[in-house]
Design a protein around this motif. Structure first.
Motif, PDB file in Angstrom:
ATOM      1  N   PRO A  59       0.808  -1.231   0.000  1.00 26.59           N
ATOM      2  CA  PRO A  59       0.000   0.000   0.000  1.00 26.59           C
ATOM      3  C   PRO A  59       0.839   1.278   0.000  1.00 26.59           C
ATOM      4  O   PRO A  59       0.422   2.286  -0.548  1.00 26.59           O
ATOM      5  CB  PRO A  59      -0.824  -0.099   1.278  1.00 26.59           C
ATOM      6  N   ASP A  60       2.031   1.230   0.606  1.00 21.31           N
ATOM      7  CA  ASP A  60       2.850   2.434   0.728  1.00 21.31           C
ATOM      8  C   ASP A  60       4.249   2.044   1.191  1.00 21.31           C
ATOM      9  O   ASP A  60       4.506   0.892   1.533  1.00 21.31           O
ATOM     10  CB  ASP A  60       2.217   3.430   1.704  1.00 21.31           C
ATOM     11  N   ASN A  61       5.149   3.033   1.190  1.00 22.49           N
ATOM     12  CA  ASN A  61       6.539   2.776   1.588  1.00 22.49           C
ATOM     13  C   ASN A  61       6.663   2.317   3.030  1.00 22.49           C
ATOM     14  O   ASN A  61       7.510   1.480   3.353  1.00 22.49           O
ATOM     15  CB  ASN A  61       7.386   4.040   1.381  1.00 22.49           C
ATOM     16  N   VAL A  62       5.848   2.853   3.916  1.00 24.85           N
ATOM     17  CA  VAL A  62       5.917   2.474   5.331  1.00 24.85           C
ATOM     18  C   VAL A  62       5.573   0.991   5.502  1.00 24.85           C
ATOM     19  O   VAL A  62       6.257   0.265   6.245  1.00 24.85           O
ATOM     20  CB  VAL A  62       4.994   3.373   6.185  1.00 24.85           C
ATOM     21  N   SER A  63       4.546   0.531   4.806  1.00 26.55           N
ATOM     22  CA  SER A  63       4.162  -0.890   4.899  1.00 26.55           C
ATOM     23  C   SER A  63       5.268  -1.790   4.379  1.00 26.55           C
ATOM     24  O   SER A  63       5.607  -2.803   5.004  1.00 26.55           O
ATOM     25  CB  SER A  63       2.867  -1.132   4.114  1.00 26.55           C
ATOM     26  N   MET A  64       5.859  -1.419   3.240  1.00 31.55           N
ATOM     27  CA  MET A  64       6.940  -2.235   2.690  1.00 31.55           C
ATOM     28  C   MET A  64       8.156  -2.182   3.586  1.00 31.55           C
ATOM     29  O   MET A  64       8.844  -3.185   3.785  1.00 31.55           O
ATOM     30  CB  MET A  64       7.292  -1.771   1.271  1.00 31.55           C
ATOM     31  N   ALA A  65       8.432  -1.014   4.163  1.00 29.71           N
ATOM     32  CA  ALA A  65       9.567  -0.896   5.086  1.00 29.71           C
ATOM     33  C   ALA A  65       9.375  -1.810   6.287  1.00 29.71           C
ATOM     34  O   ALA A  65      10.339  -2.427   6.763  1.00 29.71           O
ATOM     35  CB  ALA A  65       9.742   0.552   5.535  1.00 29.71           C
ATOM     36  N   ALA A  66       8.154  -1.918   6.789  1.00 30.73           N
ATOM     37  CA  ALA A  66       7.885  -2.801   7.927  1.00 30.73           C
ATOM     38  C   ALA A  66       8.204  -4.250   7.572  1.00 30.73           C
ATOM     39  O   ALA A  66       8.826  -4.976   8.362  1.00 30.73           O
ATOM     40  CB  ALA A  66       6.434  -2.661   8.375  1.00 30.73           C
ATOM     41  N   VAL A  67       7.799  -4.676   6.379  1.00 30.86           N
ATOM     42  CA  VAL A  67       8.094  -6.040   5.933  1.00 30.86           C
ATOM     43  C   VAL A  67       9.607  -6.220   5.786  1.00 30.86           C
ATOM     44  O   VAL A  67      10.172  -7.201   6.273  1.00 30.86           O
ATOM     45  CB  VAL A  67       7.362  -6.350   4.611  1.00 30.86           C
ATOM     46  N   ALA A  68      10.271  -5.269   5.142  1.00 37.40           N
ATOM     47  CA  ALA A  68      11.714  -5.368   4.933  1.00 37.40           C
ATOM     48  C   ALA A  68      12.473  -5.394   6.257  1.00 37.40           C
ATOM     49  O   ALA A  68      13.415  -6.164   6.425  1.00 37.40           O
ATOM     50  CB  ALA A  68      12.191  -4.207   4.064  1.00 37.40           C
ATOM     51  N   LEU A  69      12.048  -4.564   7.206  1.00 33.72           N
ATOM     52  CA  LEU A  69      12.697  -4.538   8.518  1.00 33.72           C
ATOM     53  C   LEU A  69      12.496  -5.852   9.264  1.00 33.72           C
ATOM     54  O   LEU A  69      13.418  -6.366   9.907  1.00 33.72           O
ATOM     55  CB  LEU A  69      12.185  -3.369   9.346  1.00 33.72           C
ATOM     56  N   ALA A  70      11.293  -6.399   9.194  1.00 34.18           N
ATOM     57  CA  ALA A  70      11.020  -7.673   9.868  1.00 34.18           C
ATOM     58  C   ALA A  70      11.881  -8.787   9.285  1.00 34.18           C
ATOM     59  O   ALA A  70      12.502  -9.566  10.026  1.00 34.18           O
ATOM     60  CB  ALA A  70       9.535  -8.014   9.751  1.00 34.18           C
ATOM     61  N   ILE A  71      11.934  -8.852   7.955  1.00 30.72           N
ATOM     62  CA  ILE A  71      12.732  -9.895   7.303  1.00 30.72           C
ATOM     63  C   ILE A  71      14.219  -9.669   7.562  1.00 30.72           C
ATOM     64  O   ILE A  71      14.949 -10.588   7.938  1.00 30.72           O
ATOM     65  CB  ILE A  71      12.443  -9.926   5.790  1.00 30.72           C
ATOM     66  N   GLY A  72      14.667  -8.450   7.369  1.00 27.43           N
ATOM     67  CA  GLY A  72      16.093  -8.140   7.526  1.00 27.43           C
ATOM     68  C   GLY A  72      16.623  -8.344   8.927  1.00 27.43           C
ATOM     69  O   GLY A  72      17.789  -8.679   9.119  1.00 27.43           O
ATOM     70  N   SER A  73      15.767  -8.152   9.914  1.00 26.23           N
ATOM     71  CA  SER A  73      16.214  -8.301  11.303  1.00 26.23           C
ATOM     72  C   SER A  73      16.079  -9.732  11.817  1.00 26.23           C
ATOM     73  O   SER A  73      16.465 -10.023  12.940  1.00 26.23           O
ATOM     74  CB  SER A  73      15.428  -7.363  12.217  1.00 26.23           C
ATOM     75  N   GLY A  74      15.574 -10.629  10.984  1.00 22.38           N
ATOM     76  CA  GLY A  74      15.355 -12.009  11.411  1.00 22.38           C
ATOM     77  C   GLY A  74      16.594 -12.867  11.489  1.00 22.38           C
ATOM     78  O   GLY A  74      16.563 -13.942  12.076  1.00 22.38           O
ATOM     79  N   GLY A  75      17.695 -12.434  10.864  1.00 20.22           N
ATOM     80  CA  GLY A  75      18.945 -13.169  10.961  1.00 20.22           C
ATOM     81  C   GLY A  75      19.193 -14.212   9.884  1.00 20.22           C
ATOM     82  O   GLY A  75      20.269 -14.791   9.831  1.00 20.22           O
ATOM     83  N   ALA A  76      18.232 -14.467   9.001  1.00 20.87           N
ATOM     84  CA  ALA A  76      18.401 -15.493   7.972  1.00 20.87           C
ATOM     85  C   ALA A  76      19.078 -14.964   6.708  1.00 20.87           C
ATOM     86  O   ALA A  76      19.527 -15.739   5.871  1.00 20.87           O
ATOM     87  CB  ALA A  76      17.043 -16.091   7.592  1.00 20.87           C
ATOM     88  N   MET A  77      19.149 -13.639   6.588  1.00 20.07           N
ATOM     89  CA  MET A  77      19.685 -13.028   5.377  1.00 20.07           C
ATOM     90  C   MET A  77      21.055 -12.395   5.647  1.00 20.07           C
ATOM     91  O   MET A  77      21.279 -11.815   6.700  1.00 20.07           O
ATOM     92  CB  MET A  77      18.762 -11.904   4.880  1.00 20.07           C
ATOM     93  N   SER A  78      21.929 -12.480   4.660  1.00 19.35           N
ATOM     94  CA  SER A  78      23.180 -11.730   4.739  1.00 19.35           C
ATOM     95  C   SER A  78      23.015 -10.373   4.062  1.00 19.35           C
ATOM     96  O   SER A  78      23.784  -9.455   4.330  1.00 19.35           O
ATOM     97  CB  SER A  78      24.329 -12.517   4.106  1.00 19.35           C
ATOM     98  N   SER A  79      22.006 -10.245   3.197  1.00 22.62           N
ATOM     99  CA  SER A  79      21.668  -8.947   2.605  1.00 22.62           C
ATOM    100  C   SER A  79      20.203  -8.958   2.181  1.00 22.62           C
ATOM    101  O   SER A  79      19.650 -10.004   1.838  1.00 22.62           O
ATOM    102  CB  SER A  79      22.564  -8.625   1.406  1.00 22.62           C
ATOM    103  N   PHE A  80      19.602  -7.780   2.239  1.00 24.63           N
ATOM    104  CA  PHE A  80      18.209  -7.607   1.821  1.00 24.63           C
ATOM    105  C   PHE A  80      18.068  -6.160   1.359  1.00 24.63           C
ATOM    106  O   PHE A  80      18.175  -5.239   2.164  1.00 24.63           O
ATOM    107  CB  PHE A  80      17.246  -7.893   2.983  1.00 24.63           C
ATOM    108  N   GLU A  81      17.900  -5.954   0.063  1.00 25.25           N
ATOM    109  CA  GLU A  81      17.826  -4.620  -0.522  1.00 25.25           C
ATOM    110  C   GLU A  81      16.481  -4.439  -1.204  1.00 25.25           C
ATOM    111  O   GLU A  81      16.000  -5.346  -1.879  1.00 25.25           O
ATOM    112  CB  GLU A  81      18.937  -4.438  -1.560  1.00 25.25           C
ATOM    113  N   THR A  82      15.893  -3.268  -1.045  1.00 24.84           N
ATOM    114  CA  THR A  82      14.586  -2.977  -1.630  1.00 24.84           C
ATOM    115  C   THR A  82      14.693  -1.778  -2.562  1.00 24.84           C
ATOM    116  O   THR A  82      15.289  -0.761  -2.204  1.00 24.84           O
ATOM    117  CB  THR A  82      13.551  -2.670  -0.531  1.00 24.84           C
TER     118      THR A  82
END
Length: 108
Positions: A59-82
């Motif tokens: 819906p908007d940048n804030v919603s996507m940022a929330a998803v990216a932050l949740a995924i990126g902070s989970g520890g399974a990724m060495s990089s996550f770029e949007t």
């Protein structure tokens, strides 16, 4: 709704866990974006500088940022770029506003 391209790489530990317990991560990705009212349009693995790519709609940048932050902070990724993707229409609109900016090159 805006479109977003993500590029990601898993940590070696994540690849090891997936090798021991193969899992279709599209299901998880779909759940994450749907939780903020968005949609997953594609999920691909790749050779090269990134392990995979996704195409999301949110819906908007804030919603996507929330998803990216949740995924990126989970520890399974060495990089996550949007990357926010612009439609041709949005780009044409931006081009129409270029003259309003009055850009000046440094030192001129």
């Amino acid at each position: 709704m805006p479109l977003y391209l993500t590029r990601f790489s898993y940590t070696p530990e994540t690849w090891q866990r997936l090798a021991q317990h193969p899992e279709d991560r599209r299901t998880a990705a779909r759940t994450y974006i749907e939780s903020v009212g968005g949609q997953l349009h594609g999920f691909w693995y790749a050779f090269g500088s990134h392990d995979g790519y996704t195409l999301w709609e949110a819906p908007d940048n804030v919603s996507m940022a929330a998803v990216a932050l949740a995924i990126g902070s989970g520890g399974a990724m060495s990089s996550f770029e949007t990357t926010v993707l612009l439609s041709v229409e949005e780009t044409l609109e931006a081009l129409g506003k270029v003259a309003q900016v009055k850009y000046r090159q440094p030192g001129t």
